[in-house]
Design a protein around this motif. Structure first.
Motif, short mmCIF file in Angstrom:
data_model
loop_
_atom_site.label_atom_id
_atom_site.label_comp_id
_atom_site.label_asym_id
_atom_site.label_seq_id
_atom_site.Cartn_x
_atom_site.Cartn_y
_atom_site.Cartn_z
N GLN A 40 -0.18 -7.00 -28.30
CA GLN A 40 -0.56 -8.37 -28.60
C GLN A 40 -0.43 -8.66 -30.08
OE1 GLN A 40 -4.68 -8.65 -27.39
NE2 GLN A 40 -5.35 -7.06 -28.77
N ARG A 41 -0.45 -9.93 -30.40
CA ARG A 41 -0.49 -10.40 -31.78
C ARG A 41 -1.87 -11.00 -32.00
NH1 ARG A 41 2.70 -7.36 -32.19
NH2 ARG A 41 4.95 -7.55 -32.41
N GLY A 42 -2.66 -10.42 -32.88
CA GLY A 42 -4.03 -10.85 -33.03
C GLY A 42 -4.87 -10.21 -31.94
N THR A 43 -6.15 -10.58 -31.89
CA THR A 43 -7.03 -9.97 -30.90
C THR A 43 -7.35 -10.97 -29.80
OG1 THR A 43 -8.86 -10.52 -32.37
CG2 THR A 43 -8.10 -8.25 -32.39
N LYS A 44 -6.38 -11.20 -28.91
CA LYS A 44 -6.65 -11.99 -27.72
C LYS A 44 -7.60 -11.23 -26.81
CE LYS A 44 -3.18 -14.09 -25.70
NZ LYS A 44 -3.39 -15.52 -25.82
N ILE A 45 -7.40 -9.91 -26.73
CA ILE A 45 -8.27 -9.02 -25.97
C ILE A 45 -8.84 -8.01 -26.95
CG2 ILE A 45 -8.39 -7.36 -24.08
CD1 ILE A 45 -5.99 -8.77 -22.83
N PHE A 46 -10.15 -7.79 -26.89
CA PHE A 46 -10.82 -6.91 -27.83
C PHE A 46 -10.97 -5.51 -27.24
CE2 PHE A 46 -11.87 -11.05 -29.35
CZ PHE A 46 -12.00 -10.90 -30.72
N PRO A 47 -11.04 -4.47 -28.08
CA PRO A 47 -11.24 -3.12 -27.56
C PRO A 47 -12.66 -2.91 -27.08
CG PRO A 47 -11.13 -3.09 -29.95
CD PRO A 47 -10.81 -4.49 -29.53
N GLY A 48 -12.80 -2.33 -25.88
CA GLY A 48 -14.11 -2.02 -25.31
C GLY A 48 -14.37 -0.53 -25.39
N ASP A 49 -15.06 0.00 -24.38
CA ASP A 49 -15.40 1.41 -24.35
C ASP A 49 -14.15 2.26 -24.21
OD1 ASP A 49 -18.07 0.74 -24.47
OD2 ASP A 49 -18.31 0.72 -22.30
N ASN A 50 -14.05 3.30 -25.03
CA ASN A 50 -12.95 4.26 -25.00
C ASN A 50 -11.59 3.63 -25.26
OD1 ASN A 50 -14.66 6.51 -24.31
ND2 ASN A 50 -14.79 5.61 -22.28
N VAL A 51 -11.57 2.54 -26.02
CA VAL A 51 -10.33 1.86 -26.40
C VAL A 51 -10.39 1.58 -27.89
CG1 VAL A 51 -8.92 -0.22 -26.10
CG2 VAL A 51 -10.00 0.84 -24.13
N ARG A 52 -9.27 1.78 -28.58
CA ARG A 52 -9.17 1.48 -30.00
C ARG A 52 -8.05 0.48 -30.23
NH1 ARG A 52 -10.92 5.61 -33.66
NH2 ARG A 52 -10.46 4.00 -35.19
N ARG A 53 -8.06 -0.15 -31.41
CA ARG A 53 -7.04 -1.13 -31.78
C ARG A 53 -6.10 -0.50 -32.80
NH1 ARG A 53 -6.68 -5.64 -35.50
NH2 ARG A 53 -8.71 -5.08 -36.33
N ALA A 54 -4.81 -0.60 -32.55
CA ALA A 54 -3.81 -0.03 -33.45
C ALA A 54 -3.53 -1.02 -34.59
CB ALA A 54 -2.52 0.26 -32.67
N GLY A 55 -2.72 -0.60 -35.54
CA GLY A 55 -2.41 -1.42 -36.70
C GLY A 55 -1.69 -2.71 -36.36
N ASP A 56 -0.94 -2.73 -35.27
CA ASP A 56 -0.24 -3.95 -34.85
C ASP A 56 -1.03 -4.70 -33.78
OD1 ASP A 56 0.09 -2.24 -32.74
OD2 ASP A 56 2.23 -2.61 -32.49
N ASP A 57 -2.34 -4.45 -33.69
CA ASP A 57 -3.28 -5.09 -32.76
C ASP A 57 -3.11 -4.65 -31.32
OD1 ASP A 57 -4.61 -6.58 -34.75
OD2 ASP A 57 -3.04 -8.10 -34.70
N SER A 58 -2.26 -3.66 -31.05
CA SER A 58 -2.16 -3.11 -29.71
C SER A 58 -3.45 -2.39 -29.36
CB SER A 58 -1.00 -2.11 -29.61
OG SER A 58 0.21 -2.74 -29.91
N LEU A 59 -3.76 -2.32 -28.07
CA LEU A 59 -4.93 -1.59 -27.60
C LEU A 59 -4.47 -0.32 -26.90
CD1 LEU A 59 -7.11 -4.48 -26.14
CD2 LEU A 59 -7.09 -3.57 -28.44
N PHE A 60 -5.12 0.80 -27.19
CA PHE A 60 -4.75 2.05 -26.55
C PHE A 60 -6.00 2.81 -26.13
CE2 PHE A 60 -5.17 2.97 -31.03
CZ PHE A 60 -5.80 4.21 -31.08
N ALA A 61 -5.85 3.64 -25.12
CA ALA A 61 -6.97 4.39 -24.56
C ALA A 61 -7.25 5.63 -25.41
CB ALA A 61 -6.65 4.80 -23.13
N THR A 62 -8.53 5.91 -25.62
CA THR A 62 -8.91 7.13 -26.33
C THR A 62 -9.42 8.20 -25.38
OG1 THR A 62 -11.11 6.26 -26.74
CG2 THR A 62 -9.45 5.89 -28.45
N ALA A 63 -9.53 7.86 -24.10
CA ALA A 63 -9.97 8.82 -23.08
C ALA A 63 -9.18 8.56 -21.81
CB ALA A 63 -11.46 8.69 -22.81
#
Length: 88
Positions: A40-63
């Protein structure tokens, strides 16, 4: 004589490459740690539990676990329910 307009008429003809944005893994699907959930561009969707935000605003799983999308306080969140918690 040239075939193209020489002055200021030939301004079009450029287009940007596609950026492949959007949801990559949907709710209920299982993922491994490090998997990209949303591009995504910007934070249309925010990171929740076990999710982090990358430098380009992508969301990725930490677990590793199951993806869950939910809404709280008028914000959309993406979370991952860990595999151990889902079995217990």
């Amino acid at each position: 004589m040239g075939r193209s307009k020489g002055g200021s008429g030939a301004k079009n003809g450029r287009d940007s490459n596609p950026k492949s944005l959007g949801v990559k893994v949907y709710g209920g699907q299982s993922v491994l740690a490090g998997a990209i959930l949303v591009k995504q561009r910007g934070t249309k969707i925010f990171p929740g539990d076990n999710v982090r935000r990358a430098g380009d605003d992508s969301l990725f799983a930490t677990a590793s676990g199951t993806v869950k999308f939910y809404e709280r306080n008028n914000r959309k969140y993406a979370g991952v329910v860990p595999a151990e918690a889902a079995q217990a």
